[in-house]
Enzyme design. Sequence first.
Site, mmCIF file in Angstrom:
data_model
loop_
_atom_site.group_PDB
_atom_site.id
_atom_site.type_symbol
_atom_site.label_atom_id
_atom_site.label_comp_id
_atom_site.label_asym_id
_atom_site.label_seq_id
_atom_site.Cartn_x
_atom_site.Cartn_y
_atom_site.Cartn_z
ATOM 1 N N ASP A 103 22.961 -15.070 39.822
ATOM 2 C CA ASP A 103 22.834 -16.187 38.870
ATOM 3 C C ASP A 103 24.123 -16.942 38.571
ATOM 4 O OD1 ASP A 103 24.255 -14.477 37.104
ATOM 5 O OD2 ASP A 103 22.411 -13.741 36.167
ATOM 6 N N HIS A 118 24.710 -9.457 46.355
ATOM 7 C CA HIS A 118 23.379 -9.895 46.794
ATOM 8 C C HIS A 118 23.255 -11.409 46.930
ATOM 9 C CE1 HIS A 118 21.615 -5.793 45.254
ATOM 10 N NE2 HIS A 118 22.204 -5.690 46.433
ATOM 11 N N CYS A 129 18.865 -22.665 62.438
ATOM 12 C CA CYS A 129 20.194 -23.066 62.951
ATOM 13 C C CYS A 129 21.330 -22.632 62.025
ATOM 14 C CB CYS A 129 20.255 -24.574 63.175
ATOM 15 S SG CYS A 129 20.326 -25.525 61.655
ATOM 16 N N ASN A 211 23.774 0.410 28.878
ATOM 17 C CA ASN A 211 22.404 0.090 29.259
ATOM 18 C C ASN A 211 21.488 0.361 28.067
ATOM 19 O OD1 ASN A 211 19.729 0.164 30.639
ATOM 20 N ND2 ASN A 211 20.970 0.158 32.500
#
Length: 245
Positions: A103, A118, A129, A211
């Site tokens: 992001d 990623h 191409c 977390n």
Amino acid sequence: MEVDSRLINKLKEAEKIVFFTGAGISAESGIPTFRGEDGIWNKLSPEELANFNAFMRNPKLVWEWYQYRKNIIHNSKPNAGHYAMVEFEKYFPSVTVITQNVDNLHKRAGSKIVYELHGNIERNFCIKCKKRYDTELEFLDGIPKCDCGGMIRPDVVWFGEYLPADQLKNSELATISSDVFFVVGTSAVVYPAAGLVYTARQYGSFIVEVNTETTEVSKICDVNFQGKAGEILPRILDKLKKIKY
Ligand code: BJW
Ligand code: ZN
């Protein structure tokens, strides 16, 4: 929330800090995470959408998912968690962000060294191409096409695809030499990215998890903060300001 005294002692001595991040760091910016209820889009899991076969079978559907997410990302802003990581740069000679996110929010927040494992949703390329398309795309029948007639896809890493070699190599090097390794907002189930936490363990880094839930790697971390990254990281930073000055 008490900031663990072992963490404070480590931060006093530390020179090299790594933040390894996942979708949870951007959750407070309004960007949906991948797993759990939040991650299900049109009843499809990320494993069913983020792969080349799914794209070849139904490019329109996969592009719909990316357009939906791109739209959210364009309307979102970095949050207190992203900005806290940028502020760490004032207190340590080396701060590296290794992100699984596509992001761009770490760069938008101002982090200087960001490795993107990623890819990045802002970039695209032609599958035939390989021509790059990094500006606004034109959609005909729901699929953007290259001048050569090939389909254009987002420049992100799908299941079964190799991670960008330079980004992975640099991430491994930063992990190996880190003194404190923060694992922030990731379920740590996707490899080889999640393997970095084990590398950090193997090379003796002090591992701190931030977390809202417990994860696959919680047990191998030295300290676990359960809560939102946008709240925990600024609190650690406040503590840091007191010990560094
Ligand atoms: C908060 C919060 C708040 C919420 N504050 N926290 C070894 C073992 C087993 C399998 C494999 C292996 N090695 C390779 C594999 C296969 C596969 C894999 O890992 N599969 C597993 C799922 C089983 N890996 C691959 O295929 C990789 N490629 C590869 O290995 O290449 C070599 C190869 C080549 C050829 C043949 C075979 C191998 C590629 C993986 C690519 C992953 N791609 C995606 C999509 C990217 C593009 C896009 O964005 O569309 O990456 S999938 C998706 O998952 C995305 C993410 O980056 C990634 C990780 O998810 P993340 O970020 O952890 O999000 P969540 O939702 O899972 O978790 C969010 C967390 O935040 C939760 O814990 C919440 O609690 C928390 N949270 N709010 C703090 N406010
Ligand atoms: Zn082309």
